[in-house]
Design an enzyme around this catalytic site. Sequence first.
Site, PDB file in Angstrom:
ATOM      1  N   HIS A  13       0.872  -1.182   0.000  1.00 15.99           N
ATOM      2  CA  HIS A  13       0.000   0.000   0.000  1.00 15.99           C
ATOM      3  C   HIS A  13       0.901   1.222   0.000  1.00 15.99           C
ATOM      4  CE1 HIS A  13      -3.006   2.916   0.628  1.00 15.99           C
ATOM      5  NE2 HIS A  13      -2.559   3.240   1.827  1.00 15.99           N
ATOM      6  N   ASP A  15       1.440   5.044   0.276  1.00 18.24           N
ATOM      7  CA  ASP A  15       1.050   6.409   0.647  1.00 18.24           C
ATOM      8  C   ASP A  15       2.105   7.337   0.066  1.00 18.24           C
ATOM      9  OD1 ASP A  15      -1.271   5.862   2.267  1.00 18.24           O
ATOM     10  OD2 ASP A  15       0.094   5.110   3.803  1.00 18.24           O
ATOM     11  N   ASP A 125      -7.599   2.072   1.653  1.00 17.87           N
ATOM     12  CA  ASP A 125      -7.343   2.879   2.856  1.00 17.87           C
ATOM     13  C   ASP A 125      -8.212   4.133   2.903  1.00 17.87           C
ATOM     14  OD1 ASP A 125      -6.020   3.240   5.230  1.00 17.87           O
ATOM     15  OD2 ASP A 125      -4.260   4.202   4.363  1.00 17.87           O
TER      16      ASP A 125
HETATM   17 ZN    ZN Z   1      -2.886   4.898   3.133  1.00 14.78          ZN
END
Ligand code: ZN
Length: 337
Positions: A13, A15, A125
């Site tokens: 994931h 970010d 998310d």
């Molecule tokens: Zn995230």
Amino acid sequence: MAKKTIHVVSHTHWDREWYMPFEAHHVRLLKTMDTLLDLFEQDPEYRSFYLDGQTIVLEDYLQVYPEKRDKLIELAKEGKISAGPWYVLQDEFLTSGEANIRNLQVGHRDARPFGAVSKIGYFPDSFGNMGQAPQLLRQAGIDTAIFGRGVKATGFDNKVEDAAAQESPFSELRWVSPDGSEVLGILFANWYSNGNEIPVDKEAAKTFWDRAIAAAERYASTSHLLMMNGCDHQPPQTDLSAALRTARELYPDYEFIHSNFDDYIKAVKAELPQQLSVIKGELRGQHTNGWYTLVNTASARVYIKQKTRKTRRCSRKWPSRWPRSPTGTGCRILTRS
Ligand SMILES: [Zn+2]
């Protein structure tokens, strides 16, 4: 009884730009991708890796190594890496409806040269999900959404009092937009890291799997259990194949495969029960198995708000008979120019 199948789906994931300064995270991405490409070379049992549903990861990598484009295209065509469907993983409520549409369009456009667009509505998310998502996804030819928040999974033993209250006994459900468009919704009931760093050592593996399998079985409506092998900014697990060999030895009653979302979703669809919860509109349920939806974190930096505002025009004036406009602009509705 047929064996249950454990689908280990490797991913990271990403970010991209808030967790660390962009350049620091960019360097981390290069290392992660290099490790992944080496792993594909060295381990034929390592089958695939999901690149977080956003094409910008590929763009960032190719910015530094443009000569790797052909390699990435080859891997995408073989189904080993994913491209898209989004350009970035957006916050659906802080961005405008139009931005959500453009994000999907740009993601599809950028993924196309890689030969395959990931057809999954991926919201791992997001702090809640927009009600029109099934409608938007359907128009893009996508019939399944996977998300981490907004619905509470209750498990088989708990009675669902009211399906409209965004609860579902299963991780699988039917998600419906206000216009009636529907997609299969899959909730990460045990989050997107429930199969992160699977131990190779037998004793540690036993402890890990006993807990992970029980937690997945609590919510799965079919015999296919999802283990998300990754986490935030996590590089690929280089000894995963060894970890799966340990698992096969320890649990002969289960089939362990290094899977991918497409195979997992296909298998789930073939076994879906008739009675799935129907969840309508926005997914804003707060209590989602330990991870709060935080729908009211609607803040952005002032310079970003100013720039956003500059790209818009006033499509309806603030009526003079109303109290003074709170923004002082004399504008009631701002639309993209
Ligand atoms: Zn995230």
